[in-house]
Design a protein around this motif. Structure first.
Motif, mmCIF file in Angstrom:
data_model
loop_
_atom_site.group_PDB
_atom_site.id
_atom_site.type_symbol
_atom_site.label_atom_id
_atom_site.label_comp_id
_atom_site.label_asym_id
_atom_site.label_seq_id
_atom_site.Cartn_x
_atom_site.Cartn_y
_atom_site.Cartn_z
ATOM 1 N N PHE A 121 34.378 -0.161 20.891
ATOM 2 C CA PHE A 121 34.430 -0.846 19.684
ATOM 3 C C PHE A 121 34.874 0.021 18.788
ATOM 4 N N GLY A 122 34.310 1.196 18.609
ATOM 5 C CA GLY A 122 34.543 2.250 17.563
ATOM 6 C C GLY A 122 35.294 3.503 18.130
ATOM 7 N N SER A 123 35.798 3.608 19.295
ATOM 8 C CA SER A 123 36.492 4.782 19.670
ATOM 9 C C SER A 123 37.385 4.761 20.925
ATOM 10 N N THR A 124 38.163 5.699 21.166
ATOM 11 C CA THR A 124 38.906 5.773 22.490
ATOM 12 C C THR A 124 38.965 7.094 22.953
ATOM 13 N N VAL A 125 38.944 7.182 24.446
ATOM 14 C CA VAL A 125 39.111 8.340 24.973
ATOM 15 C C VAL A 125 40.309 8.330 25.989
ATOM 16 N N PRO A 126 41.461 8.937 25.502
ATOM 17 C CA PRO A 126 42.839 9.405 26.378
ATOM 18 C C PRO A 126 42.368 10.153 27.404
ATOM 19 N N LEU A 127 42.570 9.902 28.561
ATOM 20 C CA LEU A 127 42.167 10.826 29.770
ATOM 21 C C LEU A 127 43.615 11.189 30.380
ATOM 22 N N HIS A 128 44.156 12.596 30.044
ATOM 23 C CA HIS A 128 45.143 12.946 30.342
ATOM 24 C C HIS A 128 45.519 13.208 31.928
ATOM 25 N N PRO A 129 46.788 13.063 32.503
ATOM 26 C CA PRO A 129 46.794 13.488 33.822
ATOM 27 C C PRO A 129 45.993 14.894 34.394
ATOM 28 N N GLY A 130 45.534 14.918 35.456
ATOM 29 C CA GLY A 130 44.781 16.051 35.786
ATOM 30 C C GLY A 130 43.392 16.292 35.274
ATOM 31 N N PHE A 131 42.817 15.165 34.608
ATOM 32 C CA PHE A 131 41.431 15.007 34.165
ATOM 33 C C PHE A 131 40.764 13.825 34.714
ATOM 34 N N SER A 132 39.490 14.092 34.982
ATOM 35 C CA SER A 132 38.651 12.789 35.481
ATOM 36 C C SER A 132 37.480 12.488 34.600
ATOM 37 N N ALA A 133 36.847 11.536 34.601
ATOM 38 C CA ALA A 133 35.713 11.051 33.756
ATOM 39 C C ALA A 133 34.862 10.514 34.650
ATOM 40 N N ARG A 134 33.656 10.703 34.573
ATOM 41 C CA ARG A 134 32.637 9.982 35.111
ATOM 42 C C ARG A 134 31.586 9.516 34.266
ATOM 43 N N VAL A 135 30.792 8.350 34.534
ATOM 44 C CA VAL A 135 29.723 7.706 33.628
ATOM 45 C C VAL A 135 28.533 8.315 34.178
ATOM 46 N N ASP A 136 27.642 8.895 33.426
ATOM 47 C CA ASP A 136 26.227 9.542 33.881
ATOM 48 C C ASP A 136 25.192 8.594 33.771
ATOM 49 N N GLU A 137 23.980 8.707 34.344
ATOM 50 C CA GLU A 137 22.836 7.912 34.327
ATOM 51 C C GLU A 137 22.450 7.512 33.001
ATOM 52 N N HIS A 138 22.946 8.221 31.936
ATOM 53 C CA HIS A 138 22.605 7.770 30.551
ATOM 54 C C HIS A 138 23.776 7.230 29.685
ATOM 55 N N LEU A 139 25.045 6.654 30.453
ATOM 56 C CA LEU A 139 25.894 6.123 30.095
ATOM 57 C C LEU A 139 26.805 6.962 28.999
ATOM 58 N N ASN A 140 26.820 8.298 29.212
ATOM 59 C CA ASN A 140 27.724 9.167 28.803
ATOM 60 C C ASN A 140 28.917 9.469 29.641
ATOM 61 N N ILE A 141 30.101 9.584 28.960
ATOM 62 C CA ILE A 141 31.277 10.081 29.962
ATOM 63 C C ILE A 141 31.342 11.230 29.826
ATOM 64 N N ILE A 142 31.356 12.052 31.068
ATOM 65 C CA ILE A 142 31.397 13.241 31.393
ATOM 66 C C ILE A 142 33.088 13.733 31.638
ATOM 67 N N VAL A 143 33.794 14.365 31.178
ATOM 68 C CA VAL A 143 35.129 14.692 31.526
ATOM 69 C C VAL A 143 35.316 16.062 32.025
ATOM 70 N N THR A 144 35.983 16.278 32.855
ATOM 71 C CA THR A 144 36.149 17.631 33.502
ATOM 72 C C THR A 144 37.574 17.542 33.989
ATOM 73 N N ARG A 145 38.064 18.861 34.470
ATOM 74 C CA ARG A 145 39.448 18.833 35.265
ATOM 75 C C ARG A 145 39.118 18.379 36.532
ATOM 76 N N GLU A 146 40.461 17.805 37.040
ATOM 77 C CA GLU A 146 40.241 17.411 38.578
ATOM 78 C C GLU A 146 40.028 18.912 39.444
ATOM 79 N N SER A 147 39.664 18.900 40.322
ATOM 80 C CA SER A 147 39.777 20.210 41.194
ATOM 81 C C SER A 147 40.922 20.124 42.110
ATOM 82 N N ASN A 148 41.624 21.418 42.300
ATOM 83 C CA ASN A 148 42.863 21.256 43.095
ATOM 84 C C ASN A 148 42.682 21.059 44.484
#
Length: 702
Positions: free
Chosen positions: A675-702
């Motif tokens: 509703f009030g925000s956007t997360v652009p996830l670039h190539p080479g990054f991944s996001a997961r939704v944790d048990e508290h509904l936070n988005i956790i963004v990390t780099r993809e492991s090679n």
């Protein structure tokens, strides 16, 4: 949903944060634990109207009858009334009373020049908060121990009071030398003013800041006096309307303070200076709790709005504090959460310097006319226009409530790109790159200056624009993890529900460590704790729940500024004082890379003794959900998005955040909208939704 016909059986606690464009509201049902969030347009002409509209709207979402506030248990409010008044320079005529012979104190100020002494030739001293012709001196003098050197001239004080009265100067600040050690002369001056000029609003330094350094103490006192009339009227108005809405029942009403606590409206009108720069404090505290529950103890917070981004440091759930803050041109020595603000918000303007180079900010298009894509007559390219052109945000805001003019943004970007000799994609990417580096430099500023390594921290991004550049910030700073809370636009309002009542007290007590008497220091701390206890008792916190935190400001003899360290509870002895000195050596080494703990020729000096009195408030519980199987989320649609100027626009999946269940994993490139925000996830990054509904963004492991 509970039966709406029994509102008296429910207890609803509300956090409400008034911003320049929107008023954010979060309501907590204390019995069920349900949390509801919403937004309503702010009303700058009368902020109380937007405040009450937000109360009405959020209670409606909880199923309560319209116009009935019986269920309201308490309201915590974050306001920028005092901050905006100072930043906009809307300071009414002030008078300043000080010692005879020291009337030029404000003019002399400090010898430091902004941006270093190389700027001395070009720097023009700004106007003082009180012009020299409205400063009056009164005879009388105390020494640094509080002993009287020359008696207070009461007849001269009466002449000064009448002088201000006859000229219609009704807001006054009083600061006498060494009043931190003995308030007697200031108290006598206040009594004279009450008799000779009863209509005057008066602030005295021995109440506002019992700390040495007369210039900073005087400025803090004058800022307190300057904002007192307007803030008092604002808070009183809201309190009256809130009580009326609740059926003439007094509703506990708290106002956010700069130090990370709240204070009742009845008390805050006597301490208005404590609300200055309180706006970013609630967001930092809300983000701190969310991150701590998610398992992150060392975090940086980044609150991105329309005109600026506020960043701060949180360690073990506690934001770092400073007493070296300022509001615009006005230094303020009150304790406040250490926030660095950079002009890199959604409305920040991209412009060409006389040398032909691209610059971004600090000027902003604001909400009106706003960016080109708002279609309200804006004429300059902004950060938001660059995001729209690159496809990183949708062609509308707030879930479709505000459509955006994509073609206007495109035309503006293409015109600017032509002037720079760049492709439109390179121009828009360059705007965002400059903004990212501006934010990165602010994040470095709040870490490196404390001897902290930014790479040791997770980053929490929130606010409407806070998450748009998170992938680039991870690259620039080497940050391993970014957390985006649910409802990121309402984190500041949520933070208001997490805040304890907190009062700060300080007493200057300059002594070399070797000459320090433990019994005397204990006595000062007991006196400060007693003041804090009285205030907390008045707020309804008895001895069984309230607590006190002691700290002290120490330095090496000959230094000009201090380092704050904790002080043990209870009666102090020589061993406890040595423990404080050891903590000072360690903190000095962490901050500056060296210490003198093994050099007996370098003496430790105590400067200020501090006590914070804390009355705990029940915090909302952040719900925990079962994790799913990690399947990718369902696509809402697709659109062309440019993550790299050379690669151009690429077909990218768009996901709707409320549809992403815990455990969902998203691989970049992708766009996650809500509703009030956007997360652009670039190539080479991944996001997961944790048990508290936070988005956790990390780099993809090679």
């Amino acid at each position: 949903m509970p039966d709406a016909t029994t509102p008296a059986q429910r207890r609803i606690r509300i956090g409400i944060d008034t911003g320049g464009t929107f008023t954010d509201v979060v309501a907590l049902d204390e019995d069920s634990g349900d949390l509801v969030t919403t937004k309503t347009p702010s009303t700058p002409s009368n902020p109380a109207d937007g405040f009450m509209a937000g109360i009405e709207k959020v209670l409606g979402l909880l199923g309560l009858p319209q116009g009935q506030g019986d269920a309201i248990a308490a309201v915590s409010h974050g306001t920028t009334v005092a901050t905006n008044q100072l930043l906009e320079g809307k300071v009414d005529r002030l008078g300043f009373i000080t010692n005879t012979g020291y009337e030029a104190m404000l003019e002399i100020a400090r010898q430091s020049v902004p941006d270093g002494y190389g700027n001395s030739y070009f720097w023009v001293k700004p106007d003082r908060i009180v012009p020299r012709d409205l400063v009056q001196g009164v005879e009388g003098r105390l020494d640094f121990t509080g002993e009287e050197v020359r008696p207070f001239d009461e007849e001269g004080a009466r002449r000064v009071a009448r002088w201000f009265r006859d000229r219609g100067i009704n807001t006054l600040g009083v600061c006498f030398l060494h009043a931190y050690a003995n308030p007697d002369h200031e108290e006598r001056m206040r009594r004279v003013l009450a008799e000779e000029h009863p209509d005057a609003v008066v602030s005295v330094s021995s109440e506002v800041l019992r700390e040495y350094r007369e210039y900073e103490r005087a400025m803090t006192t004058l800022v307190d006096a300057a904002v007192k009339p307007r803030l008092s009227a604002y808070v009183t108005n809201i309190a009256q309307r809130l009580n009326s809405y609740a059926g003439e029942r007094p509703v506990p009403f708290y106002v956010m303070k700069s130090n990370g606590g709240v204070l009742s409206a009845a008390e805050v009108v006597h301490q208005p200076i404590t609300t200055v720069l309180s706006g970013p404090a609630a967001g930092a505290l809300g983000a701190a709790l969310i991150a701590q529950v998610a398992g992150f103890d060392k975090v940086l917070t980044s609150d991105g709005g329309g005109t600026s981004t506020d960043v701060s440091v949180v360690i073990d759930g506690e934001p770092t504090l400073t007493t070296e803050g300022s509001v615009g041109a006005f230094p303020s020595k009150i304790p406040m959460i250490d926030v660095v603000t950079v002009g890199a918000g959604g409305g920040s303007i991209a412009w060409l310097s006389p040398e032909g180079t691209l610059k971004v900010g600090p000027h902003s298009a604001g909400a009106d006319p706003g960016p080109l894509c708002y279609g309200k007559g804006g004429t300059e390219v902004t950060i938001t226009d660059a995001h729209v052109f690159l496809g990183r945000i949708p062609p509308h805001l707030l879930g479709g409530e505000i459509p955006l003019d994509v073609e206007a943004a495109r035309a503006g970007i293409e015109s600017l790109a032509k002037e720079l000799g760049l492709t439109p994609e390179a121009c828009a990417s360059g705007i965002l790159e400059i903004s990212a580096w501006n934010q990165a430099n602010a994040l470095r500023q709040v870490t490196v200056k404390r001897g902290l390594d930014v790479r040791d921290f997770a980053l929490v991004t929130f606010g409407g624009s806070g998450s748009l550049l998170l992938c680039r910030l991870m690259d620039v700073l080497g940050i391993p993890t970014v957390l985006v809370p649910p409802n990121p636009g309402n984190v500041s309002a949520f933070g208001l529900l997490t805040v304890d009542v907190k009062n700060d007290y300080v007493q200057t007590h300059v002594r070399l460590a070797e000459a320090l008497d433990p019994a005397t220091v204990t006595g000062v701390y007991d006196e400060l704790s007693g003041q804090a206890a009285v205030a907390l008792e008045g707020e309804g916190f008895g001895p069984e729940v309230r607590s006190f935190v002691r700290t002290a400001d120490l330095r090496y003899f000959g230094q000009a500024f201090e380092v704050r360290v904790p002080v043990p509870e209870g009666d102090l002895d020589d061993a406890a004082l040595q423990q404080v000195a050891d903590a000072f050596h360690a903190e000095h080494r962490a901050l500056y890379g060296y210490d003198f703990s093994t050099d007996p020729s370098q003496q430790v000096e105590w400067v200020n003794l501090r006590v914070s009195g804390i009355g705990p408030i029940k915090r909302p519980e952040i719900p925990r959900h079962e994790l799913g199987d990690g399947a990718p989320g369902t696509e809402k649609g697709r659109r062309g998005v440019c993550f790299d100027a050379e690669a151009g626009h690429v077909d990218t999946p768009v996901l709707w955040r409320p549809d992403l269940v815990p455990g969902t994993v998203v691989q970049g490139p992708a766009i996650i909208e809500e509703f009030g925000s956007t997360v652009p996830l670039h190539p080479g990054f991944s996001a997961r939704v944790d048990e508290h509904l936070n988005i956790i963004v990390t780099r993809e492991s090679n």
